[in-house]
Write a protein that holds these residues in place. Structure first.
Motif, PDB file in Angstrom:
ATOM      1  N   GLY A   1     -32.553  56.812  44.762  1.00 12.27           N
ATOM      2  CA  GLY A   1     -32.518  56.476  46.184  1.00 12.27           C
ATOM      3  C   GLY A   1     -33.458  57.277  47.066  1.00 12.27           C
ATOM      4  O   GLY A   1     -33.366  57.213  48.286  1.00 12.27           O
TER       5      GLY A   1
ATOM      6  N   GLU B   1     -31.519  59.199  34.372  1.00 11.15           N
ATOM      7  CA  GLU B   1     -31.712  59.064  35.817  1.00 11.15           C
ATOM      8  C   GLU B   1     -31.710  60.447  36.470  1.00 11.15           C
ATOM      9  O   GLU B   1     -30.634  60.998  36.761  1.00 11.15           O
ATOM     10  CB  GLU B   1     -30.566  58.261  36.429  1.00 11.15           C
TER      11      GLU B   1
ATOM     12  N   LYS C   1     -24.176  48.680  43.202  1.00  9.82           N
ATOM     13  CA  LYS C   1     -23.363  49.693  43.885  1.00  9.82           C
ATOM     14  C   LYS C   1     -22.362  49.021  44.831  1.00  9.82           C
ATOM     15  O   LYS C   1     -21.825  47.983  44.499  1.00  9.82           O
ATOM     16  CB  LYS C   1     -24.275  50.688  44.626  1.00  9.82           C
TER      17      LYS C   1
END
Ligand code: PGA
Length: 248
Positions: free
Chosen positions: A173, A167, A12
């Motif tokens: 996260g 996902e 990221k």
């Protein structure tokens, strides 16, 4: 069919030049015969792609871009990178359809154009799909996945260079992962949707809060060919642990 297991490190908007020092142990691990089926692919921010490619020279670790523009060559698009540019750098892969980009406004149609552009430049595509928490609660996961797959892969003829990363957005996260049954069920649904489009069996990866603790459980989920790892991939110790625990 190969027995490759994919380990995707999605960095990221993290990482600096000093991060490269942490990769030596991983390079050593990738050279061991025991891990010959581990397909390790790093997705650093664009600023570090060249350094990563240099670092992984003469290894079997690949590098990819975290996104690309839908115009495949060059153009007046400030702040954008094309699939041609990624290819010229030496990238082999690109991640497309990541939920963080979908949330920022990327549509299924945009993703479809990007997939076409990447395939035209001979990049392999990690195509991300997944339902939000709201969609899961409304029990529309299946129709969301179906829409994302059908629109994202519209008019694709050659599926050889496509991998699917399932996902669930609510898992990214958050430290929360789907229950085994739910994950197995959704993976089998994804396979069924894809089998209606092509006979080719696309590898299905799982992503969302994968770490060196839950991997022992996740690796036993039927039908999964690898993992897309976000935050845990920034620690080479944790990432190595994930690979070791998957292939033991
Ligand atoms: P995470 O990210 O492992 O930090 O949840 C995964 C992803 O965004 O692809």
């Amino acid at each position: 069919m190969t027995n490759n297991i994919y380990f995707i490190a999605n960095w990221k908007m993290y990482g600096s030049a000093s991060s490269l020092n942490y990769l030596n142990k991983l390079i050593n691990l990738s050279k061991l015969k025991k891990y010959r089926n581990a397909k390790i692919i790093y997705f650093p921010p664009f600023t570090l792609i060249q350094s990563f490619i240099n670092k992984f020279k003469n290894t079997k670790i690949h590098v990819g871009g975290q996104n690309c523009h839908h115009i495949e060559d060059y153009g007046s698009f400030t702040g954008s990178i094309s699939s041609k540019m990624l290819k010229e750098l030496g990238c082999k892969y690109v991640i497309l359809g990541h939920s963080e980009n979908r949330i920022a406004g990327e549509t299924d149609e945009d993703i479809n154009k990007k997939i076409h552009s990447a395939l035209n430049k001979n990049l392999k595509v990690i195509f991300c799909i997944g339902e939000t928490l709201k969609e899961k609660r409304k029990k529309i996961t299946f129709s969301v996945l179906k829409r994302q797959i059908n629109k994202g892969l519209k008019s694709i003829k050659n599926f050889n260079n496509i991998l699917i990363a399932y996902e669930p957005v609510w898992s990214i996260g958050t430290g929360v992962i789907p229950k085994d049954k739910e994950l197995e069920f959704n993976v089998s649904k994804i396979k069924r949707i894809i089998s209606k489009k092509t006979r080719y069996k696309l590898p299905i990866l799982y992503g969302g809060s994968v770490n060196n603790k839950n991997i022992s459980n996740l690796k036993n989920i039927m039908g999964i060919k690898g993992f897309l790892v976000g935050s845990a991939s920034q620690s080479s110790k944790k990432f190595i642990d994930i690979i070791k625990k998957t292939i033991n």
